[in-house]
Each structure stands twice: as C-alpha cells, then as structure tokens.
Design a protein around this motif. Sequence first.
Motif, PDB file in Angstrom:
ATOM      1  N   ALA A   1       0.846  -1.184   0.000  1.00 56.12           N
ATOM      2  CA  ALA A   1       0.000   0.000   0.000  1.00 56.12           C
ATOM      3  C   ALA A   1       0.885   1.238   0.000  1.00 56.12           C
ATOM      4  O   ALA A   1       1.699   1.415   0.897  1.00 56.12           O
ATOM      5  CB  ALA A   1      -0.905   0.003   1.223  1.00 56.12           C
ATOM      6  N   VAL A   2       0.746   2.092  -1.003  1.00 54.93           N
ATOM      7  CA  VAL A   2       1.633   3.240  -1.164  1.00 54.93           C
ATOM      8  C   VAL A   2       0.895   4.511  -0.786  1.00 54.93           C
ATOM      9  O   VAL A   2      -0.133   4.840  -1.371  1.00 54.93           O
ATOM     10  CB  VAL A   2       2.149   3.338  -2.611  1.00 54.93           C
ATOM     11  CG1 VAL A   2       3.033   4.566  -2.769  1.00 54.93           C
ATOM     12  CG2 VAL A   2       2.902   2.077  -2.994  1.00 54.93           C
ATOM     13  N   ASP A   3       1.410   5.222   0.201  1.00 57.00           N
ATOM     14  CA  ASP A   3       0.921   6.558   0.525  1.00 57.00           C
ATOM     15  C   ASP A   3       2.141   7.455   0.505  1.00 57.00           C
ATOM     16  O   ASP A   3       3.103   7.229   1.241  1.00 57.00           O
ATOM     17  CB  ASP A   3       0.249   6.577   1.902  1.00 57.00           C
ATOM     18  CG  ASP A   3      -0.515   7.876   2.137  1.00 57.00           C
ATOM     19  OD1 ASP A   3       0.027   8.944   1.791  1.00 57.00           O
ATOM     20  OD2 ASP A   3      -1.641   7.821   2.661  1.00 57.00           O
ATOM     21  N   ARG A   4       2.148   8.439  -0.367  1.00 62.40           N
ATOM     22  CA  ARG A   4       3.332   9.254  -0.575  1.00 62.40           C
ATOM     23  C   ARG A   4       3.486  10.365   0.456  1.00 62.40           C
ATOM     24  O   ARG A   4       4.388  11.184   0.356  1.00 62.40           O
ATOM     25  CB  ARG A   4       3.315   9.816  -1.998  1.00 62.40           C
ATOM     26  CG  ARG A   4       3.559   8.713  -3.025  1.00 62.40           C
ATOM     27  CD  ARG A   4       3.242   9.139  -4.429  1.00 62.40           C
ATOM     28  NE  ARG A   4       3.461   8.028  -5.346  1.00 62.40           N
ATOM     29  CZ  ARG A   4       2.967   7.958  -6.572  1.00 62.40           C
ATOM     30  NH1 ARG A   4       2.197   8.953  -7.024  1.00 62.40           N
ATOM     31  NH2 ARG A   4       3.188   6.912  -7.347  1.00 62.40           N
ATOM     32  N   ARG A   5       2.600  10.415   1.418  1.00 67.77           N
ATOM     33  CA  ARG A   5       2.796  11.310   2.553  1.00 67.77           C
ATOM     34  C   ARG A   5       3.626  10.597   3.618  1.00 67.77           C
ATOM     35  O   ARG A   5       3.584   9.378   3.731  1.00 67.77           O
ATOM     36  CB  ARG A   5       1.446  11.700   3.163  1.00 67.77           C
ATOM     37  CG  ARG A   5       0.511  12.454   2.239  1.00 67.77           C
ATOM     38  CD  ARG A   5      -0.860  12.601   2.858  1.00 67.77           C
ATOM     39  NE  ARG A   5      -1.518  11.297   2.994  1.00 67.77           N
ATOM     40  CZ  ARG A   5      -2.684  11.110   3.611  1.00 67.77           C
ATOM     41  NH1 ARG A   5      -3.296  12.118   4.191  1.00 67.77           N
ATOM     42  NH2 ARG A   5      -3.228   9.906   3.678  1.00 67.77           N
ATOM     43  N   THR A   6       4.348  11.369   4.399  1.00 66.07           N
ATOM     44  CA  THR A   6       5.038  10.761   5.529  1.00 66.07           C
ATOM     45  C   THR A   6       4.012  10.364   6.583  1.00 66.07           C
ATOM     46  O   THR A   6       2.864  10.844   6.583  1.00 66.07           O
ATOM     47  CB  THR A   6       6.038  11.742   6.160  1.00 66.07           C
ATOM     48  OG1 THR A   6       5.312  12.852   6.723  1.00 66.07           O
ATOM     49  CG2 THR A   6       7.023  12.262   5.122  1.00 66.07           C
ATOM     50  N   THR A   7       4.427   9.490   7.485  1.00 66.59           N
ATOM     51  CA  THR A   7       3.527   9.086   8.568  1.00 66.59           C
ATOM     52  C   THR A   7       3.105  10.300   9.390  1.00 66.59           C
ATOM     53  O   THR A   7       1.936  10.428   9.770  1.00 66.59           O
ATOM     54  CB  THR A   7       4.225   8.057   9.476  1.00 66.59           C
ATOM     55  OG1 THR A   7       4.595   6.927   8.700  1.00 66.59           O
ATOM     56  CG2 THR A   7       3.301   7.615  10.600  1.00 66.59           C
ATOM     57  N   GLY A   8       4.053  11.204   9.642  1.00 66.55           N
ATOM     58  CA  GLY A   8       3.727  12.406  10.405  1.00 66.55           C
ATOM     59  C   GLY A   8       2.692  13.271   9.712  1.00 66.55           C
ATOM     60  O   GLY A   8       1.780  13.808  10.348  1.00 66.55           O
ATOM     61  N   THR A   9       2.812  13.394   8.383  1.00 70.70           N
ATOM     62  CA  THR A   9       1.853  14.203   7.631  1.00 70.70           C
ATOM     63  C   THR A   9       0.475  13.565   7.633  1.00 70.70           C
ATOM     64  O   THR A   9      -0.551  14.259   7.719  1.00 70.70           O
ATOM     65  CB  THR A   9       2.335  14.396   6.179  1.00 70.70           C
ATOM     66  OG1 THR A   9       3.595  15.060   6.192  1.00 70.70           O
ATOM     67  CG2 THR A   9       1.348  15.231   5.383  1.00 70.70           C
TER      68      THR A   9
END
Length: 222
Positions: free
Chosen positions: A44-52
């Motif tokens: 699963a690709v989410d191009r935001r950082t975990t913090g964002t």
Amino acid sequence: MNNPTMNRAHRAMCTALAAAALVAGLSACAPLIVGGAVVGGVMAVDRRTTGTQIEDEGIELRASNRIREALGDRAHVNVTSYNRQALLTGEVPTAQDRQTVEQIVSKVENARSVVNDLAVMPSSSLSQRSTDTFITGKVRASLVDAQDISANSFKVVTERNTVYLMGRVSQREAKRATDIARGVSDVSKVVRVFEILSDEELRRSAPQPAPVTTDNSASPGG
C-alpha cells in the motif's frame, strides 16, 4: 443456466459495493494503512510521511469541530485534508457562511492551504449523500482495477456527483486517474486537487526496501 455477461456484471457491482462500504467505514476512523505497509500481501503506497498523515487527520478533526461549533446543523461541510491541504466540499446557507468556514479552516494548526468548493445552497439530501458514497466506491474500484497506477496514491471525495481527486502524483498519473474517474457512471464532473510531482520527487517518495542483513555468525560447516 449461467449467463457469463450477467455474472460479470454481478461481480462488478459487488466490487463497487464493497469499495463503497470500505470508503464509508474508513471515513470516520484512523487509516489502516500507513506509509508503505503491507496489508493482505499487497503493498500500500501513501506518498505522505507518517507524520503528515497524522497531521491530516488532526486538521480534519479540528476543522470539523470548529465548523460545527460556528454553524451548527445549518450547514453540511466536509473537510478532507491531504498533505496539509484542506479541501472544503458541501453546502452552506449563505456566501458569508462560505467565507466564515474558509477562515476557520485556514487558522487550523498545520493547515497550509485551503481549497474552498462549498456551494451556497440547501444541504444535500441523505439520498444524494448515499449516491455520492456509492460513486466514490465505484471510482476507487476502477482505480484499483487499473494496473498502471497505484490506487492508494489517491484520495477520492464525491459531492453531488462531482468527484474530487487528491494526491501527490505525476502528470501521467493525474491524467490517467482523471480519465478513469470521468468514465465512471453517474460522475458529472471531475475536479483535480493534485500536487504534481517530478520524476525525481516521485522516486524520493517511493517506499524504500528494508536493508538486507547477512548473518555471518554460523560457520560454513555449521
């Protein structure tokens, strides 16, 4: 007697319903997917950082609470934050309310920009909102079916049959996702709220593989 055409149509409908249920079920809770986590054997690709991602959840929650405090039940406002960009959709009674909502959200901690697409009109009906949820499910299912883009790189929002696409994507991905959404039945319009990435930015945002370690403690004959 089995009818192949009816069977395919039935499977497509089941896929859309399942996706719609997933979208509805996840809208009010924390995401099950963070970063490049593997869920059910699929990357699963989410191009935001975990913090964002966490900041986006906070923006949505704080903004929604403050809007409710200011306008109560006389407005129907959805706040969707992606990479700290807040998209406002729904309906408000007056132009002043529209401006008030934008001002409220612009002052929410961590929100860097606001896209205000609120309509000045009576709140949509429950039937319309159900239709919108179903359309979102169909768009998500169509993105999942596409083999040349990652569906998890996109966020889909639907309001009064208008589909909003959010994400950090390349020009090619943006065009491809827009074409897919436009081809979904009952979609009247597609609005792109993308952050376009260069090829270099795209490479940097890709999940990095875990380092490979070698255990040299055992002897060759061991």
